[in-house]
Design an enzyme around this catalytic site. Structure first.
Site, PDB file in Angstrom:
ATOM      1  N   MET A  27       4.294   1.624  -0.793  1.00  0.00           N
ATOM      2  CA  MET A  27       5.740   1.400  -0.711  1.00  0.00           C
ATOM      3  C   MET A  27       6.453   2.741  -0.520  1.00  0.00           C
ATOM      4  O   MET A  27       7.642   2.870  -0.810  1.00  0.00           O
ATOM      5  CB  MET A  27       6.239   0.699  -1.971  1.00  0.00           C
ATOM      6  CG  MET A  27       5.611  -0.686  -2.119  1.00  0.00           C
ATOM      7  SD  MET A  27       6.624  -1.866  -3.011  1.00  0.00           S
ATOM      8  CE  MET A  27       6.785  -1.068  -4.580  1.00  0.00           C
ATOM      9  N   HIS A  34      -1.410   8.751  -3.935  1.00  0.00           N
ATOM     10  CA  HIS A  34      -1.578   8.109  -2.615  1.00  0.00           C
ATOM     11  C   HIS A  34      -2.518   8.922  -1.738  1.00  0.00           C
ATOM     12  O   HIS A  34      -3.294   8.361  -0.960  1.00  0.00           O
ATOM     13  CB  HIS A  34      -0.223   7.958  -1.912  1.00  0.00           C
ATOM     14  CG  HIS A  34       0.723   7.036  -2.614  1.00  0.00           C
ATOM     15  ND1 HIS A  34       1.792   7.492  -3.345  1.00  0.00           N
ATOM     16  CD2 HIS A  34       0.768   5.685  -2.689  1.00  0.00           C
ATOM     17  CE1 HIS A  34       2.459   6.459  -3.840  1.00  0.00           C
ATOM     18  NE2 HIS A  34       1.860   5.350  -3.456  1.00  0.00           N
ATOM     19  N   GLU A 146      -6.477   2.214  -9.400  1.00  0.00           N
ATOM     20  CA  GLU A 146      -6.771   1.538 -10.675  1.00  0.00           C
ATOM     21  C   GLU A 146      -5.586   1.606 -11.628  1.00  0.00           C
ATOM     22  O   GLU A 146      -5.578   0.906 -12.629  1.00  0.00           O
ATOM     23  CB  GLU A 146      -8.003   2.173 -11.323  1.00  0.00           C
ATOM     24  CG  GLU A 146      -9.290   1.771 -10.628  1.00  0.00           C
ATOM     25  CD  GLU A 146     -10.531   2.193 -11.368  1.00  0.00           C
ATOM     26  OE1 GLU A 146     -10.433   3.079 -12.247  1.00  0.00           O
ATOM     27  OE2 GLU A 146     -11.606   1.662 -11.054  1.00  0.00           O
ATOM     28  N   VAL A 174      -4.984   9.001 -10.756  1.00  0.00           N
ATOM     29  CA  VAL A 174      -4.798  10.456 -10.717  1.00  0.00           C
ATOM     30  C   VAL A 174      -3.793  10.807 -11.819  1.00  0.00           C
ATOM     31  O   VAL A 174      -2.760  10.146 -11.963  1.00  0.00           O
ATOM     32  CB  VAL A 174      -4.270  10.918  -9.345  1.00  0.00           C
ATOM     33  CG1 VAL A 174      -4.158  12.437  -9.298  1.00  0.00           C
ATOM     34  CG2 VAL A 174      -5.198  10.432  -8.238  1.00  0.00           C
ATOM     35  N   SER A 183       2.956   8.517 -10.795  1.00  0.00           N
ATOM     36  CA  SER A 183       3.697   7.325 -10.397  1.00  0.00           C
ATOM     37  C   SER A 183       4.956   7.763  -9.667  1.00  0.00           C
ATOM     38  O   SER A 183       5.535   8.808  -9.997  1.00  0.00           O
ATOM     39  CB  SER A 183       4.096   6.516 -11.643  1.00  0.00           C
ATOM     40  OG  SER A 183       5.136   5.617 -11.335  1.00  0.00           O
ATOM     41  N   ARG A 185       7.617   6.560 -10.106  1.00  0.00           N
ATOM     42  CA  ARG A 185       8.730   6.446 -11.065  1.00  0.00           C
ATOM     43  C   ARG A 185       8.841   7.653 -11.990  1.00  0.00           C
ATOM     44  O   ARG A 185       9.858   7.800 -12.674  1.00  0.00           O
ATOM     45  CB  ARG A 185       8.547   5.179 -11.902  1.00  0.00           C
ATOM     46  CG  ARG A 185       8.725   3.934 -11.054  1.00  0.00           C
ATOM     47  CD  ARG A 185       8.807   2.675 -11.869  1.00  0.00           C
ATOM     48  NE  ARG A 185       9.254   1.592 -11.005  1.00  0.00           N
ATOM     49  CZ  ARG A 185       8.615   0.444 -10.850  1.00  0.00           C
ATOM     50  NH1 ARG A 185       7.515   0.208 -11.511  1.00  0.00           N
ATOM     51  NH2 ARG A 185       9.096  -0.481 -10.036  1.00  0.00           N
TER      52      ARG A 185
HETATM   53  O1  PAF Z   1       1.069  -0.816  -4.995  1.00  0.00           O
HETATM   54  C1  PAF Z   1       1.989  -0.883  -4.151  1.00  0.00           C
HETATM   55  O2  PAF Z   1       2.542   0.121  -3.719  1.00  0.00           O
HETATM   56  C2  PAF Z   1       2.438  -2.242  -3.650  1.00  0.00           C
HETATM   57  O3  PAF Z   1       2.394  -3.200  -4.654  1.00  0.00           O
HETATM   58  C3  PAF Z   1       1.661  -2.734  -2.405  1.00  0.00           C
HETATM   59  C4  PAF Z   1       0.197  -2.943  -2.705  1.00  0.00           C
HETATM   60  C5  PAF Z   1       1.846  -1.718  -1.288  1.00  0.00           C
HETATM   61  C6  PAF Z   1       2.246  -4.078  -1.927  1.00  0.00           C
HETATM   62  O4  PAF Z   1       3.585  -3.974  -1.614  1.00  0.00           O
END
Ligand code: PAF
Length: 285
Positions: A27, A34, A146, A174, A183, A185
């Site tokens: 997202m 990521h 995870e 991580v 996160s 957030r």
């Molecule tokens: O983990 C996320 O960022 C979201 O839930 C995902 C898997 C991209 C689905 O919108």
């Protein structure tokens, strides 16, 4: 790296990739967690496709959909540096068109517990968008962190039940050096909240210590007692913390257990000020 915004553009770009395709759905507001997902995807495949889509159907009416951080330029630079071949940045109308008539729903036994207990419909929205993204991207494998362990479990069931030919690759959480799970957030935490927040990880580690003690001393400790100890640690170290849940469950089924056993996992969701943080830890097995 190709940046595409429509399903038709994605189809053309995807058709140009020969070999195995690894996929990381996101997202946006990308961070080191990521990047780790992208590295794992590249290890498992010849090409990397990343999607960046803040999915409205997984946010409840009082949740932070409009406030969710949108950092497209920085995200694209990170994807480029991570070696992505295609980044898919669709609008909601591209994914859902006029709005779905056919919906994916997840059994409430899995979607109505832990995070789902306070976020009705959240995991249905996640499953819906991931099913659509899998159909558009047609990856061979897809990586999920995870940290969102319940989401990972839902996706595994989605793939199994709907026969998606996609290998799901779990990627370890991580953490910052002080243990706080990365996160998007975390950026909302005040300096004082940021200092206190690693207490969530410490409480999970405490449960792991108890699980080790149980194994060595061959004692049976009721889960409720260990959960209580974890909660007390969080409340002691995070002023004003509100614990949404602190629970120990089976790591594969997410079912509750009476005693800590092989493959128990502790799960936490805590509101630190206005920010809701989640984390989990495998206790044994
Ligand atoms: O983990 C996320 O960022 C979201 O839930 C995902 C898997 C991209 C689905 O919108």
């Amino acid at each position: 790296m190709l940046t595409v915004r429509t399903a038709a553009e994605l189809r053309t770009a995807r058709a140009s990739l020969a070999g195995r395709v690894g996929f990381v759905p996101t997202m946006g507001a990308l961070h080191a967690g990521h990047i780790r997902l992208m590295e794992a995807a590249k290890k498992n495949a010849d090409h990397l496709v990343v999607s960046i889509f803040v999915n409205p159907t997984q946010f409840g009416p009082n949740e932070d959909f409009s406030k969710y951080p949108r950092t497209e330029e920085a995200d694209l630079a990170l994807c480029e540096a991570a070696g992505a071949d295609i980044v898919f940045l669709p609008k909601a109308t591209e994914i859902y068109r006029a709005g779905p008539t056919v919906r994916v729903t997840v059994d409430p036994k899995l979607s109505g517990i832990l995070c789902g207990a306070q976020r009705p419909g959240h995991f249905d929205g996640v499953a819906q968008v991931v099913a659509i993204l899998f159909n558009l991207v047609r990856p061979d494998s897809a990586c999920f962190g995870e940290k969102d362990y319940q989401q990972l479990t839902v996706i595994r069931k989605l793939v199994e039940d709907l026969h998606f030919p996609v290998a799901i690759v779990p990627v370890a959480t991580v953490r910052e050096p002080d243990g706080l799970a990365l996160s998007s957030r975390n950026r909302y935490l005040s300096p004082a909240e940021r200092t206190a927040a690693p207490a969530i990880h410490r409480a999970l580690l405490h449960c792991k210590g108890r699980a080790e003690q149980i194994r060595f001393d061959r004692i049976a400790l009721p889960v409720g007692k260990v959960e209580e100890e974890g909660r007390a640690l969080i409340l002691k170290d995070i002023p004003g913390a509100q614990i949404d849940y602190f629970e120990i469950r089976h790591t594969d089924t997410l079912e509750p257990t009476h005693f800590i056993m092989n493959r128990s996992r502790a799960f936490a969701a805590v509101r630190v000020g206005a920010t809701r943080l989640i984390d989990n830890l495998l206790l044994n097995g």
